[in-house]
Design a protein around this motif. Structure first.
Motif, PDB file in Angstrom:
ATOM      1  N   GLY A 101      92.991  54.607  63.702  1.00 21.94           N
ATOM      2  CA  GLY A 101      93.510  55.550  62.714  1.00 21.94           C
ATOM      3  C   GLY A 101      92.520  55.956  61.644  1.00 21.94           C
ATOM      4  N   VAL A 102      91.229  55.742  61.904  1.00 27.75           N
ATOM      5  CA  VAL A 102      90.206  56.127  60.928  1.00 27.75           C
ATOM      6  C   VAL A 102      89.957  57.632  61.040  1.00 27.75           C
ATOM      7  N   PRO A 103      90.097  58.385  59.964  1.00 27.02           N
ATOM      8  CA  PRO A 103      89.834  59.829  60.020  1.00 27.02           C
ATOM      9  C   PRO A 103      88.362  60.104  60.351  1.00 27.02           C
ATOM     10  N   GLN A 104      88.129  61.112  61.192  1.00 26.99           N
ATOM     11  CA  GLN A 104      86.771  61.457  61.602  1.00 26.99           C
ATOM     12  C   GLN A 104      86.566  62.963  61.547  1.00 26.99           C
ATOM     13  N   TYR A 105      85.359  63.330  61.138  1.00 24.04           N
ATOM     14  CA  TYR A 105      85.009  64.729  60.954  1.00 24.04           C
ATOM     15  C   TYR A 105      83.611  64.993  61.502  1.00 24.04           C
ATOM     16  N   GLY A 106      83.240  66.272  61.591  1.00 26.05           N
ATOM     17  CA  GLY A 106      81.911  66.646  62.049  1.00 26.05           C
ATOM     18  C   GLY A 106      81.200  67.500  61.018  1.00 26.05           C
ATOM     19  N   LEU A 107      79.881  67.343  60.948  1.00 30.75           N
ATOM     20  CA  LEU A 107      79.037  68.147  60.060  1.00 30.75           C
ATOM     21  C   LEU A 107      77.742  68.417  60.811  1.00 30.75           C
ATOM     22  N   SER A 108      77.635  69.625  61.368  1.00 27.99           N
ATOM     23  CA  SER A 108      76.527  69.897  62.281  1.00 27.99           C
ATOM     24  C   SER A 108      75.765  71.162  61.908  1.00 27.99           C
ATOM     25  N   ASN A 109      74.436  71.077  61.996  1.00 27.81           N
ATOM     26  CA  ASN A 109      73.595  72.265  61.941  1.00 27.81           C
ATOM     27  C   ASN A 109      73.624  72.895  63.324  1.00 27.81           C
ATOM     28  N   ILE A 110      74.416  73.941  63.479  1.00 27.21           N
ATOM     29  CA  ILE A 110      74.587  74.556  64.790  1.00 27.21           C
ATOM     30  C   ILE A 110      75.119  75.979  64.617  1.00 27.21           C
ATOM     31  N   SER A 111      74.792  76.834  65.563  1.00 20.32           N
ATOM     32  CA  SER A 111      75.241  78.222  65.539  1.00 20.32           C
ATOM     33  C   SER A 111      76.702  78.327  65.961  1.00 20.32           C
ATOM     34  N   THR A 112      77.374  79.338  65.434  1.00 18.07           N
ATOM     35  CA  THR A 112      78.741  79.619  65.874  1.00 18.07           C
ATOM     36  C   THR A 112      78.760  80.049  67.340  1.00 18.07           C
ATOM     37  N   GLU A 113      77.619  80.520  67.848  1.00 13.72           N
ATOM     38  CA  GLU A 113      77.555  81.005  69.224  1.00 13.72           C
ATOM     39  C   GLU A 113      77.495  79.875  70.254  1.00 13.72           C
ATOM     40  N   THR A 114      77.112  78.689  69.816  1.00  9.86           N
ATOM     41  CA  THR A 114      76.948  77.583  70.765  1.00  9.86           C
ATOM     42  C   THR A 114      77.851  76.386  70.463  1.00  9.86           C
ATOM     43  N   ILE A 115      78.640  76.478  69.402  1.00  7.10           N
ATOM     44  CA  ILE A 115      79.445  75.323  69.021  1.00  7.10           C
ATOM     45  C   ILE A 115      80.461  74.947  70.101  1.00  7.10           C
ATOM     46  N   GLU A 116      81.111  75.935  70.712  1.00  2.28           N
ATOM     47  CA  GLU A 116      82.164  75.602  71.665  1.00  2.28           C
ATOM     48  C   GLU A 116      81.605  74.983  72.941  1.00  2.28           C
ATOM     49  N   SER A 117      80.497  75.519  73.445  1.00  2.00           N
ATOM     50  CA  SER A 117      79.923  74.936  74.665  1.00  2.00           C
ATOM     51  C   SER A 117      79.392  73.533  74.388  1.00  2.00           C
ATOM     52  N   THR A 118      78.909  73.310  73.175  1.00  2.00           N
ATOM     53  CA  THR A 118      78.425  71.981  72.816  1.00  2.00           C
ATOM     54  C   THR A 118      79.583  71.001  72.710  1.00  2.00           C
ATOM     55  N   ARG A 119      80.658  71.402  72.082  1.00  3.49           N
ATOM     56  CA  ARG A 119      81.815  70.514  71.942  1.00  3.49           C
ATOM     57  C   ARG A 119      82.453  70.198  73.294  1.00  3.49           C
ATOM     58  N   ALA A 120      82.267  71.070  74.258  1.00  4.84           N
ATOM     59  CA  ALA A 120      82.839  70.837  75.590  1.00  4.84           C
ATOM     60  C   ALA A 120      82.102  69.731  76.344  1.00  4.84           C
ATOM     61  N   MET A 121      80.976  69.276  75.814  1.00  3.44           N
ATOM     62  CA  MET A 121      80.164  68.283  76.513  1.00  3.44           C
ATOM     63  C   MET A 121      80.695  66.858  76.408  1.00  3.44           C
ATOM     64  N   SER A 122      81.659  66.625  75.509  1.00  2.12           N
ATOM     65  CA  SER A 122      82.218  65.280  75.387  1.00  2.12           C
ATOM     66  C   SER A 122      83.652  65.350  74.871  1.00  2.12           C
ATOM     67  N   PRO A 123      84.568  64.583  75.465  1.00  2.00           N
ATOM     68  CA  PRO A 123      85.935  64.550  74.954  1.00  2.00           C
ATOM     69  C   PRO A 123      86.021  63.942  73.563  1.00  2.00           C
ATOM     70  N   ALA A 124      84.967  63.235  73.138  1.00  2.00           N
ATOM     71  CA  ALA A 124      84.975  62.616  71.812  1.00  2.00           C
ATOM     72  C   ALA A 124      85.096  63.651  70.707  1.00  2.00           C
ATOM     73  N   PHE A 125      84.588  64.857  70.942  1.00  2.00           N
ATOM     74  CA  PHE A 125      84.657  65.888  69.906  1.00  2.00           C
ATOM     75  C   PHE A 125      86.099  66.227  69.538  1.00  2.00           C
ATOM     76  N   ALA A 126      87.019  66.045  70.471  1.00  2.00           N
ATOM     77  CA  ALA A 126      88.420  66.359  70.202  1.00  2.00           C
ATOM     78  C   ALA A 126      89.037  65.395  69.193  1.00  2.00           C
ATOM     79  N   ARG A 127      88.384  64.270  68.949  1.00  2.00           N
ATOM     80  CA  ARG A 127      88.898  63.286  67.992  1.00  2.00           C
ATOM     81  C   ARG A 127      88.544  63.647  66.549  1.00  2.00           C
ATOM     82  N   LEU A 128      87.711  64.669  66.351  1.00  2.00           N
ATOM     83  CA  LEU A 128      87.306  65.060  65.002  1.00  2.00           C
ATOM     84  C   LEU A 128      88.345  66.013  64.429  1.00  2.00           C
TER      85      LEU A 128
END
Length: 201
Positions: free
Chosen positions: A102-129
Motif C-alpha cells: 500500500g505504499v504510494p508510488q509515482y513517476g518523475l521522468s525526463n522523457i518526451s510526450t511522444e515516447t512516454i506511452e511506448s516506454t510505459r508499455a515495456m513493463s507492467p510495473a508502470f501501471a502501479r504508479l
C-alpha cells in the motif's frame, strides 16, 4: 526522515535505456559509433526533446548541421524502442511489493510526450504508479529544482515524505538539496536493502 511514498525515475531504473543499444546495430565500426554519439546525437541534444521540443523539429535541426548523417539521426526517433534492453527485474519486484504493502508510488521522468506511452508499455510495473510527471509535458527537466517542487505539489507530499530514486547523481543531489530522501540507483541489488532500511519493505 521517514519516507511515505516513492518517486521513480524511468530510464536505467525501471527499464534499461542506452542509445548505444540501437546505434551499435547501425554502425559496424565501434569507433564511428562512439564519434556519432559523442559529436552528433548527444545527450545534450536529446535533452531538448525531454524539455518539450518535438522529435521532428529537434532531428531536423541536427540534420541541417549534419546532412550526411540524416538516416542515423532520424533513427533516434523512428527506432526509439530499440534503445531499450528490457526491464530491470529488481525494480519491477520492488514496485510490486511496495504496491502490495500500500505504499504510494509515482513517476518523475525526463522523457518526451511522444515516447512516454511506448516506454510505459515495456513493463507492467508502470501501471502501479499513481501519477507520472513527464518532463516534455510540463516543459521542465531534472535536475531543475522547479520540477521537484512540482512533484511535491502534484503528488501532495512534503519533500521529506518522498523517497526519490534516480540513476543520475545530478538529479539525486538536486532532490536532496530540496529535502527529498534520495537513493542513487547504481546497483539493482542495492535497491531492496535501501527500501528495507527505510521501513518501506
Amino acid at each position: 526522515m521517514s519516507a511515505k511514498a516513492v518517486v521513480w525515475d524511468f530510464g536505467n531504473v525501471i527499464v534499461r535505456w542506452n542509445p548505444r543499444t540501437l546505434y551499435e546495430k547501425i554502425f559496424t565500426d565501434r569507433a564511428e559509433c562512439d564519434r556519432f554519439l559523442a559529436d552528433v546525437c548527444t545527450l545534450a541534444w536529446h535533452a531538448e526533446t525531454d524539455r518539450g521540443l518535438s522529435f521532428a523539429e529537434n532531428c531536423a535541426r541536427l540534420v541541417a548541421a549534419h546532412p550526411h548523417h540524416e538516416r542515423e539521426i532520424l533513427a533516434w526517433h523512428q527506432r526509439w524502442d530499440e534503445m531499450f534492453s528490457g526491464a530491470i527485474p529488481e525494480s519491477e519486484a520492488a514496485i510490486e511489493d511496495l504496491h502490495a504493502r500500500g505504499v504510494p508510488q509515482y513517476g518523475l521522468s525526463n522523457i518526451s510526450t511522444e515516447t512516454i506511452e511506448s516506454t510505459r508499455a515495456m513493463s507492467p510495473a508502470f501501471a502501479r504508479l499513481s501519477d507520472v510527471i513527464v518532463s516534455g509535458e510540463v516543459r521542465l527537466i531534472k535536475p531543475d529544482p522547479a520540477i521537484f517542487r512540482l512533484a511535491c505539489q502534484r503528488f501532495g507530499y512534503a519533500a521529506g515524505d518522498l523517497l526519490f530514486i534516480d540513476d543520475s547523481l545530478a538529479n539525486i543531489e538536486a532532490a536532496a538539496a530540496l529535502g527529498f530522501d534520495a537513493h542513487h540507483f547504481t546497483d539493482p541489488a542495492a535497491l531492496r536493502p535501501a527500501l528495507e532500511a527505510r521501513g518501506l519493505l
